[in-house]
Structures are given as structure tokens and as C-alpha cells.
Motif scaffolding. Sequence first.
Motif, PDB file in Angstrom:
ATOM      1  N   GLU A 168      14.196  -6.518  34.289  1.00 41.33           N
ATOM      2  CA  GLU A 168      12.927  -5.766  34.397  1.00 41.33           C
ATOM      3  C   GLU A 168      11.819  -6.442  33.608  1.00 41.33           C
ATOM      4  OE1 GLU A 168      11.494  -2.800  35.663  1.00 41.33           O
ATOM      5  OE2 GLU A 168      13.027  -3.485  37.096  1.00 41.33           O
ATOM      6  N   PHE A 169      12.145  -6.837  32.388  1.00 40.83           N
ATOM      7  CA  PHE A 169      11.132  -7.399  31.491  1.00 40.83           C
ATOM      8  C   PHE A 169      10.787  -8.845  31.825  1.00 40.83           C
ATOM      9  CE2 PHE A 169      11.880  -3.649  29.026  1.00 40.83           C
ATOM     10  CZ  PHE A 169      10.732  -3.472  28.283  1.00 40.83           C
ATOM     11  N   LEU A 170      11.782  -9.598  32.305  1.00 46.17           N
ATOM     12  CA  LEU A 170      11.550 -11.054  32.449  1.00 46.17           C
ATOM     13  C   LEU A 170      11.268 -11.493  33.880  1.00 46.17           C
ATOM     14  CD1 LEU A 170      14.177 -12.588  29.984  1.00 46.17           C
ATOM     15  CD2 LEU A 170      11.933 -11.654  29.480  1.00 46.17           C
ATOM     16  N   ASN A 215       8.902 -15.142  16.515  1.00 48.16           N
ATOM     17  CA  ASN A 215       7.520 -15.604  16.665  1.00 48.16           C
ATOM     18  C   ASN A 215       7.379 -16.793  17.610  1.00 48.16           C
ATOM     19  OD1 ASN A 215       6.061 -13.705  15.135  1.00 48.16           O
ATOM     20  ND2 ASN A 215       7.012 -14.573  13.300  1.00 48.16           N
ATOM     21  N   TYR A 216       8.484 -17.350  18.026  1.00 44.07           N
ATOM     22  CA  TYR A 216       8.429 -18.497  18.951  1.00 44.07           C
ATOM     23  C   TYR A 216       8.776 -18.089  20.377  1.00 44.07           C
ATOM     24  CZ  TYR A 216       8.512 -20.818  14.467  1.00 44.07           C
ATOM     25  OH  TYR A 216       8.228 -21.205  13.194  1.00 44.07           O
ATOM     26  N   LYS A 241      14.506  -1.881  20.515  1.00 44.98           N
ATOM     27  CA  LYS A 241      14.526  -1.274  19.177  1.00 44.98           C
ATOM     28  C   LYS A 241      13.691   0.008  19.055  1.00 44.98           C
ATOM     29  CE  LYS A 241      13.298  -4.945  16.841  1.00 44.98           C
ATOM     30  NZ  LYS A 241      13.131  -5.863  15.697  1.00 44.98           N
ATOM     31  N   THR A 242      12.969   0.336  20.136  1.00 43.15           N
ATOM     32  CA  THR A 242      12.112   1.516  20.060  1.00 43.15           C
ATOM     33  C   THR A 242      12.941   2.787  20.202  1.00 43.15           C
ATOM     34  OG1 THR A 242      10.362   0.261  21.094  1.00 43.15           O
ATOM     35  CG2 THR A 242      10.069   2.652  21.056  1.00 43.15           C
ATOM     36  N   MET A 274       9.608 -11.705  26.248  1.00 41.01           N
ATOM     37  CA  MET A 274      10.847 -11.657  25.452  1.00 41.01           C
ATOM     38  C   MET A 274      10.637 -10.788  24.199  1.00 41.01           C
ATOM     39  SD  MET A 274      13.976 -12.592  25.154  1.00 41.01           S
ATOM     40  CE  MET A 274      15.057 -12.262  23.770  1.00 41.01           C
ATOM     41  N   LYS A 275       9.483 -10.963  23.579  1.00 43.93           N
ATOM     42  CA  LYS A 275       9.177 -10.117  22.407  1.00 43.93           C
ATOM     43  C   LYS A 275       9.148  -8.645  22.830  1.00 43.93           C
ATOM     44  CE  LYS A 275       6.235 -13.398  19.954  1.00 43.93           C
ATOM     45  NZ  LYS A 275       4.872 -13.822  19.708  1.00 43.93           N
ATOM     46  N   GLU A 276       8.505  -8.398  23.999  1.00 41.74           N
ATOM     47  CA  GLU A 276       8.412  -7.006  24.474  1.00 41.74           C
ATOM     48  C   GLU A 276       9.788  -6.422  24.753  1.00 41.74           C
ATOM     49  OE1 GLU A 276       5.713  -7.439  27.774  1.00 41.74           O
ATOM     50  OE2 GLU A 276       4.117  -8.070  26.380  1.00 41.74           O
TER      51      GLU A 276
END
Length: 334
Positions: free
Chosen positions: A330-332, A215-216, A229-230, A221-223
Motif C-alpha cells: 500500500e505504502f510503496l 533519515n536516509y 508505530k502509530t 518508507m519513512k511513512e
Amino acid sequence: MPQRGMTVTEHIILGMRAHPEATGAFAQLLSALVTAAKIISSEVNRAGLTDILGSAGVINVQGEEVQKMDEFAEKTIIRHLVRTGQVCAMVSEETADIIPIPDRYPKGKYILVFDPLDGSSNIDVNVSIGTIFSILKKEGPGNDVTIQDVLQPGRKQVAAGYFIYGSSTMMVYTTGEGAHGFTYMPEAGEFFLSHPDIRTPEEGKIYSVNEGYYNYWEDNMKELVDYIKTPEPGRRTPSDRYIGSLVADFHRNLFKGGLFMYPSNLRDPKMPTGKLRLMCECNPLAFVVEQAGGRATDGKRNILDIEPQEIHQRVPFFIGSPRNVEIVEEFLKD
Ligand code: AHG
Ligand code: MN
Ligand code: MN
């Protein structure tokens, strides 16, 4: 050719033979580090006994102060390294400033940057911990060192590696000619080559992160972790493995394949760029992983290309199998 079963000393000498210009200075430095690690290893193995003799940092039953294990490790390394005459400065995670070499010792051209005991909060519960080291060379003439001499990017490391005090003690190191693993045999007092030319898997299913901070984290990063995990057809179900001891998490992932992450954490304003330190933790492991075919990034830059601004600089850290690190980028990226 390095052969399984040769000692680390033989391996160092073999490396020297390939470089006729070598003076033996580097070999001497590395041997001193190995000696220090043997002493730390034996002390770590006895750590459980401090519970019955008095826990570290307090007074033991004999009324003596028991030294904290990370202080012991730091002092042991400094003591063995200064007397080689081959270092001009040292930087330790446990000490704020550059550690100077006392005047009574000659100085050499090498700079040792190290984390004396990584994961030390785990000692009391018998979890693997380690020592991480990075060796730099002072550029330019003379042996007097300024902070600028020390602030070199990881790409300039001449050697790096770690010792892991686990179910057995191991040393993994690189001088830029592959990453090699040695297993310690206490009865012989020697490290033997057990893992020549380590290759990390192209991709792994392990991801290691302290998900308690979810949550922080920043949204991207959450994505990233949600994506990992998907379930998706054709993709292996991931396994979450987090010891909380960087050396141990890294070592496992190096052999099994996967990804270790310590991102920036908005929870803690003191550590907006993560917890792990560029020079004494991230750079050495990044050098090892690259030599094993893996990669390390802060999300945007290759760890080894970051120009450090201060000796204890912290960076977000993502390290592991090349395919897994690509996904991080890719994500960051923005
Ligand atoms: P150190 O013991 O050298 O201070 O390092 C501790 C580090 C590292 O080993 C580990 O990866 C990390 O702390 C774990 O931190 P969290 O408890 O915040 O996950
Ligand atoms: Mn550490
Ligand atoms: Mn430490």
C-alpha cells in the motif's frame, strides 16, 4: 505422511517416492548440503575458541593462518557438492563469478546458489548466523553453463531453504510441498523433523528493520514505519526486533509473525537498491515464506517474479506475514 522425529534423509526419500520420475540426483545433492552444514555447524560452535587461539583472519598461536569463517563455509559447501556430480555450476555470495565445476568431476543438471554464512559479522559476539541456499535446474540440453542459465527468477527454484546456527542448529527447507523444519542433534549427527508444514501467522506485531538508516530512507518508507508505530484503537502495539542477521530475523518472524524489511537506502550510493541479494538471500527465503503462507516483495513486485539481471543483484526486501506485507505494498506502490 511426514512424521515428527523422522530424519531429514528419511524426509528426502519420502519426497522422492512421491515422484516416481526422480532419479536420486536431487536427494544426493541435498544430502551433500546437509553434510556440509553439519561441518559448518560444528565449526561455528567452536568459533568462540578462535578468540583464545587467535581470531579469524589473523595468525593463531601456532603461527597458522586462521581461515575466515565465511571462507571456510564456502569451501566446505563447494567441496561436498562438486563431488556429487549433480551440479553444473554454483554461485556464492562470496565469489564474484559463477563457480565452475572442475573437469575431473561429472556434471549434473542442478545449479546451487548460496550465501555460505549469513550474518557473519555477528560470529564474534555469539549471535545466530546461517547458510542460505537455492537450487535451480539448468534448462535446455547439455551441462555447460552460461550466465543466462543461472539468471532464473525465484519462481523456478526446485528447492530452497536455510540452516540456522543458533541455540540449536536447524534446517528449514521446501521443495514446493510445504516448508519443513528440522532440529539437529549433534550426538546423533542427524537432523530430526521438529516443525512439519510450518504456517506463518496471518499477521504479526514484530517489525524488523535497521531504523538507524531512517533519515536516509525515501519518504514513503519513512511513512510506512511511522504508520506501523502509530497507536490506533484495535491495533496491537508493535515490537521492533532486529538482530542484523537475516536468517535469524527471518526465522523468528516466520514463527512469531511479522515483517522484515531491508529497503533501498539513499545513504549509500553503492547500494541504491538495498543490501540484500536477490538470488542467494531473497529468493530462497521468499520461496520458504510463500510455502508457509507468507509473502515477499520488493515493494512493487513479488520477489519470486523478478527476472534477475546479474547474479549479485541487490533488491529492496520486505518479507513476512501476508497482512503485514500488504501494508508495505500500500505504502510503496508508487
Ligand atoms: P552477510 O553476513 O551474508 O554479508 O549478510 C549480512 C546482512 C544480513 O544478514 C543482515 O540482514 C544485514 O546484513 C544487516 O545489515 P545492516 O547492518 O545494514 O542492518
Ligand atoms: Mn547474507
Ligand atoms: Mn554471507
